[in-house]
Design an enzyme around this catalytic site. Structure first.
Site, short mmCIF file in Angstrom:
data_model
loop_
_atom_site.label_atom_id
_atom_site.label_comp_id
_atom_site.label_asym_id
_atom_site.label_seq_id
_atom_site.Cartn_x
_atom_site.Cartn_y
_atom_site.Cartn_z
N SER A 50 9.78 8.55 41.72
CA SER A 50 11.22 8.69 41.19
C SER A 50 11.58 10.15 41.48
CB SER A 50 11.23 8.45 39.78
OG SER A 50 12.37 9.42 39.03
N ASP A 158 17.19 -6.51 24.06
CA ASP A 158 17.57 -5.75 25.20
C ASP A 158 17.35 -6.46 26.38
OD1 ASP A 158 17.85 -3.97 23.28
OD2 ASP A 158 16.02 -2.78 23.73
P1 NG1 Z 1 16.16 0.64 21.33
O1 NG1 Z 1 16.88 1.44 20.68
O2 NG1 Z 1 16.93 0.45 22.77
O3 NG1 Z 1 14.78 0.74 21.70
C1 NG1 Z 1 15.02 -1.38 19.80
C2 NG1 Z 1 14.61 -2.53 20.51
C3 NG1 Z 1 15.53 -3.93 20.26
C4 NG1 Z 1 16.24 -3.89 18.78
C5 NG1 Z 1 16.71 -2.65 18.31
C6 NG1 Z 1 17.12 -2.24 17.12
C7 NG1 Z 1 12.86 -3.00 22.11
C8 NG1 Z 1 12.45 -2.95 23.43
N1 NG1 Z 1 14.30 -2.77 21.62
O4 NG1 Z 1 16.03 -1.10 20.87
O5 NG1 Z 1 15.01 -4.98 20.54
O6 NG1 Z 1 15.15 -4.23 17.72
O7 NG1 Z 1 15.72 -1.50 18.42
O8 NG1 Z 1 18.20 -3.27 16.69
O9 NG1 Z 1 11.92 -3.30 21.64
#
Ligand code: NG1
Length: 409
Positions: A50, A158
């Site tokens: 990267s 996600d």
């Molecule tokens: P982010 O904030 O993008 O890491 C995480 C979880 C989601 C969801 C949200 C809260 C992963 C990869 N992502 O998202 O599944 O639980 O927090 O709504 O586990």
């Protein structure tokens, strides 16, 4: 010959910390993505680099068992994708060599990690000529499980948003089984995304906080099983079990006969009553977690209805309630996120809330077209200027467009 796998980040509009509790979410895939430019190599090896200094080049063999690198090492997201495919029985005889770039802000609650996992999976599938053999739903489920290899006990929002994005549409994502329904968003509305400048690294510090919430949700559900009438079927009281007897069973931690789910609770007509009764048995902290999850579950349904009716003012109000609940009941907000929500609302946003897991990361503000610039100006002047000594860059604040899902070609 070289190929490119592209996987977008996402902004969750509403439905936070509901996915791992089996309740729907409503995100958009955004016009910022992780890209892997690669060529196919005949040996089963992944070799990526990267241009970003913090991401050191790495290589690993596509062989089971596929070991993780040290905690916090970015190669773990690529390893997770490979391991998920291998464990699913996909034969990965060919490898990839290439470069990862992207403009999804990292550790900002915009799913940069899942975008890297999904882009890696698409690249590996392409390299082995098997992209078409696995459906998007199947791949989303597989990659959600695979990403847990990195340590977060996450739900599947996600990966599903990343694979199913559609321009101009929010996505209602349901779980168990995974289902994605596009919901058109009225055109003259904008989503302003602004970073709190506090990183929430899910492979490091924020991981324990996140996983603790997931654990507390399970405990709260077990604790409430005895006082909810829904264990015997939505909306009905468990026949033949008097109130005091049920409460006594709950007090002793005896679960109701049918396993209660958050979905049952959201469908419960007397939810206030259930929460009141639960308050007698659950520790106050667990009650707050439970209340956030079930009320957020209800807000997602109301928010979807609001979008379908073109009532974005109502959608905005639901976003504000979601933020308050994440702040007070789920305790994942920060003073910075709270301040930004206030500034955005003050400057004319119809709604604003933290997006993603919290503990830092970003807010998303819903703005009518003409309100977007004043909201961004207010955030620049009142939030960023004192902290950055100047205007925020494009990585810090931007308007996100609902965009298409991951692709390779
Ligand atoms: P982010 O904030 O993008 O890491 C995480 C979880 C989601 C969801 C949200 C809260 C992963 C990869 N992502 O998202 O599944 O639980 O927090 O709504 O586990």
């Amino acid at each position: 010959m070289s190929w490119r796998a592209v996987a977008p980040g996402r902004v969750n509009l509403i439905g936070e910390h509901t996915d791992y509790n089996g309740l729907p979410v409503l995100p958009i895939a955004i016009d910022r993505a992780i890209r892997i430019d690669f060529r196919v190599v005949g040996e089963a090896t992944v070799r990526l680099d990267s241009p970003m200094a913090r991401f050191a080049p790495f290589a690993f063999q596509l062989r089971r068992p596929l070991e993780a690198a040290d905690q916090g090492d970015w190669s773990n997201y690529v390893r997770a994708a490979a391991r998920g495919l291998l464990e699913h029985g996909v034969e990965l005889r060919c490898g990839i060599e290439g470069t990862v770039t992207g403009d999804v802000p990292i550790a900002a609650g915009l799913a940069s990690s899942s975008a890297l996992v999904v882009a890696s999976a698409l690249a590996l599938l392409k390299a082995n000529g098997v992209v078409e053999t696995i459906s998007r739903i199947e791949l989303a489920e597989l990659m959600a499980r695979a990403e847990r290899f990195v340590g977060l006990r996450g739900g599947g929002m996600d990966q599903a948003a990343c694979l199913h994005g559609i321009a101009g549409h929010a996505l209602r994502i349901e779980f168990e089984p995974l289902r994605v329904t596009p919901v058109a968003v009225p055109r003259r509305w904008r989503w302003v995304v602004a970073s709190s400048l506090v990183h929430a690294e899910k492979s490091a510090g924020a991981r324990e906080l996140y996983n603790a919430r997931a654990r507390q949700c399970r405990e709260a559900l077990e604790g409430v099983a005895g006082v909810a009438s829904v264990g015997a079927g939505a909306g009905r009281r468990a026949e033949g079990v008097p109130d005091d007897r049920r409460e006594e069973r709950a007090a002793r931690g005896v679960a109701a006969t049918k396993r209660l789910s958050y979905r049952d609770l959201v469908a419960e007509p007397d939810l206030d009553g259930v929460l009141r009764r639960a308050g007698r048995f659950l520790a106050p902290g667990l009650l707050r977690r439970l209340r956030h999850v079930v009320m957020e579950g209800r807000r997602v349904a109301l928010a979807e209805e609001a979008v379908r009716n073109g009532d974005m003012g109502r959608f905005g109000k639901l976003m504000v309630r979601s933020h308050q609940s994440l702040r007070d009941d789920y305790e994942v907000s920060t003073t910075e996120l709270d301040e930004m929500v206030e500034v955005a609302l003050d400057a004319g946003a119809a709604g604003a809330r933290l997006t993603g897991a919290g503990f830092g990361g970003c807010v998303v503000a819903l703005c009518e077209e003409r309100a977007a610039a004043p909201v961004m100006d207010a955030l620049a002047g009142r939030f960023y200027a004192p902290r950055l000594g100047g205007p925020p860059g494009r990585d810090v604040m931007f308007t996100a467009r609902a965009s298409g899902g991951g692709r390779v070609g």
